[in-house]
Motif scaffolding. Structure first.
Motif, short mmCIF file in Angstrom:
data_model
loop_
_atom_site.label_atom_id
_atom_site.label_comp_id
_atom_site.label_asym_id
_atom_site.label_seq_id
_atom_site.Cartn_x
_atom_site.Cartn_y
_atom_site.Cartn_z
N ILE A 56 168.84 25.77 -29.77
CA ILE A 56 169.78 25.24 -28.78
C ILE A 56 169.53 25.98 -27.47
O ILE A 56 169.63 27.20 -27.42
CB ILE A 56 171.24 25.42 -29.24
CG1 ILE A 56 171.47 24.66 -30.55
CG2 ILE A 56 172.20 24.95 -28.15
CD1 ILE A 56 172.84 24.86 -31.17
N LEU A 57 169.15 25.22 -26.46
CA LEU A 57 168.80 25.78 -25.15
C LEU A 57 167.74 26.88 -25.28
O LEU A 57 167.83 27.93 -24.65
CB LEU A 57 170.05 26.30 -24.43
CG LEU A 57 171.12 25.26 -24.13
CD1 LEU A 57 172.36 25.93 -23.55
CD2 LEU A 57 170.61 24.18 -23.20
N GLY A 58 166.76 26.63 -26.14
CA GLY A 58 165.64 27.55 -26.31
C GLY A 58 165.92 28.76 -27.19
O GLY A 58 165.05 29.60 -27.39
N THR A 59 167.13 28.86 -27.73
CA THR A 59 167.50 30.00 -28.55
C THR A 59 167.74 29.55 -29.99
O THR A 59 168.48 28.60 -30.23
CB THR A 59 168.79 30.66 -28.01
OG1 THR A 59 168.60 31.02 -26.65
CG2 THR A 59 169.15 31.89 -28.81
N LYS A 60 167.12 30.26 -30.94
CA LYS A 60 167.32 29.95 -32.35
C LYS A 60 168.73 30.37 -32.75
O LYS A 60 169.18 31.48 -32.47
CB LYS A 60 166.29 30.71 -33.19
CG LYS A 60 166.40 30.47 -34.67
CD LYS A 60 165.33 31.27 -35.40
CE LYS A 60 165.59 31.32 -36.87
NZ LYS A 60 164.61 32.15 -37.59
N GLN A 61 169.44 29.43 -33.37
CA GLN A 61 170.80 29.69 -33.82
C GLN A 61 170.99 29.13 -35.22
O GLN A 61 170.34 28.18 -35.60
CB GLN A 61 171.82 29.03 -32.89
CG GLN A 61 171.80 29.57 -31.49
CD GLN A 61 172.85 28.90 -30.62
OE1 GLN A 61 173.92 28.52 -31.08
NE2 GLN A 61 172.56 28.77 -29.34
N ARG A 62 171.88 29.71 -35.96
CA ARG A 62 172.25 29.19 -37.28
C ARG A 62 173.59 28.49 -37.13
O ARG A 62 174.54 29.05 -36.58
CB ARG A 62 172.35 30.33 -38.30
CG ARG A 62 172.58 29.83 -39.71
CD ARG A 62 171.71 30.63 -40.66
NE ARG A 62 171.87 30.19 -42.03
CZ ARG A 62 171.01 29.38 -42.64
NH1 ARG A 62 169.96 28.94 -42.01
NH2 ARG A 62 171.19 29.03 -43.88
#
Length: 99
Positions: A56-62
């Motif tokens: 999400i927006l270039g950031t890995k998130q769980r």
């Protein structure tokens, strides 16, 4: 990493991913439409809840996700004002009829 898809329900963006032939909705987005609390989640079969890594927006998130069947159960348990129409909508999206 799962590809994020979007669908609109009454102007609310609901994100979802397809994993192993099954549509999973972002639980946080579902909670924007129908009430979700810990007591209600405890009643959902764990096979219909999961976590997935997304970007999400270039950031890995769980993020927490729920199947269309899990959305149906949440809607029935919550009894919120939009529950019935939202569960029908989620089923349509999951089966390809409401995108």
């Amino acid at each position: 990493m799962a590809k994020i898809n979007h669908a609109l329900y009454k102007g609310v963006s609901i994100r979802y991913v397809s994993l192993k032939g099954r549509v999973w909705f972002f639980l946080g987005d579902v909670a924007k439409v129908t009430p979700v609390d810990d007591d209600t989640l405890a009643k959902i079969d764990p096979r219909h809840l999961a976590g997935v890594n997304v970007k999400i927006l270039g950031t890995k998130q769980r993020v927490d996700i729920v199947t269309a069947f899990g959305v149906l159960v949440l809607g029935n348990l919550s009894g919120g004002p939009l529950a019935a129409s939202f569960t029908h909508w989620a089923y349509d999206v999951a089966t390809g009829g409401g995108k």
